[in-house]
Design a protein around this motif. Structure first.
Motif, PDB file in Angstrom:
ATOM      1  N   PHE A  35      43.264  40.861  40.532  1.00  0.00           N
ATOM      2  CA  PHE A  35      41.948  40.398  41.598  1.00  0.00           C
ATOM      3  C   PHE A  35      41.371  38.635  41.492  1.00  0.00           C
ATOM      4  O   PHE A  35      41.259  38.508  42.253  1.00  0.00           O
ATOM      5  N   GLN A  36      40.840  37.933  40.038  1.00  0.00           N
ATOM      6  CA  GLN A  36      40.813  36.514  40.272  1.00  0.00           C
ATOM      7  C   GLN A  36      41.938  35.658  40.937  1.00  0.00           C
ATOM      8  O   GLN A  36      41.323  34.905  41.904  1.00  0.00           O
ATOM      9  N   VAL A  37      43.333  36.207  40.979  1.00  0.00           N
ATOM     10  CA  VAL A  37      44.726  35.642  41.687  1.00  0.00           C
ATOM     11  C   VAL A  37      44.723  35.774  42.890  1.00  0.00           C
ATOM     12  O   VAL A  37      44.490  34.251  43.755  1.00  0.00           O
ATOM     13  N   LYS A  38      43.189  36.546  43.494  1.00  0.00           N
ATOM     14  CA  LYS A  38      43.286  36.769  44.878  1.00  0.00           C
ATOM     15  C   LYS A  38      42.330  36.655  45.625  1.00  0.00           C
ATOM     16  O   LYS A  38      42.807  35.749  46.433  1.00  0.00           O
ATOM     17  N   LEU A  39      41.005  36.211  44.525  1.00  0.00           N
ATOM     18  CA  LEU A  39      39.496  36.280  45.189  1.00  0.00           C
ATOM     19  C   LEU A  39      39.957  34.062  44.606  1.00  0.00           C
ATOM     20  O   LEU A  39      39.777  33.294  45.923  1.00  0.00           O
ATOM     21  N   ARG A  40      41.298  33.469  44.108  1.00  0.00           N
ATOM     22  CA  ARG A  40      40.975  32.260  44.249  1.00  0.00           C
ATOM     23  C   ARG A  40      41.707  31.870  45.755  1.00  0.00           C
ATOM     24  O   ARG A  40      42.064  30.778  46.141  1.00  0.00           O
TER      25      ARG A  40
END
Length: 145
Positions: free
Chosen positions: A75-80
């Motif tokens: 999720f954090q990767v997608k958010l970035r």
């Protein structure tokens, strides 16, 4: 500024100078014309058009796909990725796809979309709020100016 001339005389003057008679405003009464080199005029117009095309920014629609069971790190990767797209000035379409029995827990998908929208924060705003279409929840984020 020569004033009002008959057409034949205006054409003769342009021909005497080795240039062309160009009608600038045909709807005016009387029509407005200029004596100038038509090739040079077309070249200048093309240059202005190309310059205007260089200055405009084409906004692309990028897409990021997530699932209701996406882990925290993913999720954090997608958010970035979403934040970098928005900072570059592109719109982002976030699609969350439900498979099988996940349709029974649509609230998990809605929470994930809401969390993503909140964490994007100042970089972007929701242009299209999350809505369900068949087995897919879609949200469009646009960059803030």
């Amino acid at each position: 500024m020569v004033g009002i001339l008959p057409i034949r005389e205006a054409i003769a003057r342009a021909y005497a100078e080795g240039m062309d008679l160009l009608e600038i405003s045909p709807t005016a009464n009387p029509p407005v014309c200029k004596i100038l080199d038509y090739g040079k005029f077309k070249y200048e117009q093309q240059k202005k058009k190309n310059e205007a095309r260089k200055k405009q920014k084409v906004i692309e629609l990028k897409e990021v796909k997530i699932r209701p069971g996406t882990g925290e790190h993913d999720f954090q990767v997608k958010l970035r990725a979403v934040q970098s797209f928005l900072e570059a000035g592109d719109k982002v379409k976030v699609s969350l796809r439900f498979k099988g029995r996940e349709m029974a827990h649509q609230e998990l998908g809605a929470k994930m979309m809401e969390r993503l929208r909140e964490e994007v924060g100042e970089v972007g705003k929701a242009e299209l709020m999350p809505k369900l279409e068949n087995r897919q929840m879609i949200m469009v984020l646009a960059p803030t100016k």
